[in-house]
Scaffold this motif. Structure first.
Motif: not given
Length: 389
Positions: A48-74
């Protein structure tokens, strides 16, 4: 020149530092201890902490929809491993969520996906059956149309994380007379429905999985994913991801093979045993065996795609006993036991390795897949041998 590193921008370096700090705060020694004791590989407060901080969404969404860049995903993948984040339930959830987004009805997508990204909804895989083995298309769990809904009866084995999830990605048989790949329908089944019973099972490495019974479970039609009797089309994406049969992006910013995370346990065991014996070893055979184990480990970690999945699991099985033998009798003591030769690293590898060879299918299944789909050798023939007339 060092080809193993990417030069980080100031912003990416700041992202890495913040992610490392955040994970250090929430994934405490107590979290890791509790996870070893329960075998859940999940912690709700962390999730839940990961979700609240936006990390789950960053990992799930593609970059063009606000997700992590390739480098940040790695960066994020590697920092999660460094912190030993309990991750398995998120791994199954993210696979299923993509199928829900692709095949679910709009009202189901709206009901489920926002809560997936906040961490409040988790999903598990309802595939294997007690008598089905690795061929999940032989599904016997029945879903029968009843008015505007369905009635489901059957059972599933190895539904890891079910007791921490709200939905299961359930494969059912909706037409027993049809060929097996034309008889399947997928449901996103709520696990709080009457008739669902979850029973825990402990595996040899201490993890918890589950058997789930479905007894006259009534479910609304909106929970069907894709078309009735066309469940194989819905299932193929998550299966390919689980099998490691998905083509990688050619930028090198992903694991070489699907089992690389699990391969980290093997790396830890090799390092721990080497550190334990190196100061005192004067036996050439011990040095040879340790070197051979390290070489095999490195080769498996460098093997790509579905081949790497087989190489990693097989190597874990092969070198685990050797590492314990090299470390001596005290290597039989588990992690954090006083007197353990290598803090229990090789003992855990020895218990974990057999399971790594059956996740998502047995090694024999994967070897057949390589033979058929990569080497074009055709399907195996299991008919009895002919006898001379």
């Amino acid at each position: 020149m060092d080809f193993t590193r990417v030069e980080l921008s100031d912003d990416d370096a700041a992202f890495q530092a913040e992610a490392r700090r955040f994970l250090a705060d929430i994934v405490t020694d107590e979290v890791r201890r509790r996870d070893r004791e329960t075998g859940d590989n999940f912690d709700e407060a962390v999730h839940l902490a990961l979700g609240a901080a936006g990390y789950l969404e960053g990992e799930y969404q593609p970059e063009d929809r606000g997700g992590f860049t390739r480098i940040r995903r790695r960066i994020w993948e590697l920092e999660k491993r460094r912190a030993h984040v309990p991750w398995v339930t998120w791994g199954t959830t993210i696979m299923v969520a993509r199928s829900v987004g692709a095949f679910g009805r709009p009202e189901l997508v709206a009901e489920v996906l926002p809560k997936v990204l906040s961490g409040h909804v988790r999903m598990c895989l309802g595939y294997t059956e007690p008598e089905g083995g690795s061929d999940i298309a032989t599904c016997k769990t029945r879903a029968v149309r009843d008015g505007d809904g369905w009635v489901i009866n059957g059972s599933k084995m190895f539904t890891t994380g079910a007791h921490n999830c709200q939905y299961t990605f359930l494969i059912t048989n909706t037409d027993p007379q049809a060929p097996k790949h034309k008889s399947l329908t997928m449901f996103l089944l709520p696990l709080d429905l009457p008739g669902v019973e979850i029973q825990g099972i402990r595996t040899i490495d201490g993890d918890r999985t589950n058997i789930v019974y479905y007894s006259d479970v009534r479910v609304d039609d909106k929970y069907v994913l894709g078309d009735v009797n066309n469940g194989w089309a819905v299932l193929r994406g998550p299966l390919d991801a689980e099998h490691g049969a998905v083509a990688g992006i050619p930028d090198g910013l992903q694991d070489i093979a699907i089992m690389a995370h699990q391969g980290g346990f093997m790396s830890a065991a090799v390092d721990a045993v080497a550190a334990q014996v190196a100061p005192t070893v004067d036996d050439g055979s011990v040095a040879y065996r340790l070197g051979r184990s390290a070489a095999r480990m490195e080769a498996s970690l460098s093997t790509p795609s579905i081949f790497g999945r087989v190489a990693l699991a097989q190597t874990m099985r092969d070198i685990g006993p050797d590492l314990m033998d090299i470390a001596g009798p005290a290597s039989m003591l588990p992690i954090e036991t006083p007197g353990a030769a290598d803090d229990g690293a090789s003992e855990y590898l020895y218990r974990f390795a057999p399971l790594a060879g059956i996740y998502g299918g047995t090694l024999e299944v994967f070897r057949n897949m390589i033979a058929q789909h990569v080497l074009a050798l055709g399907k195996p023939n299991y008919s009895p041998p002919r006898t001379a007339s």
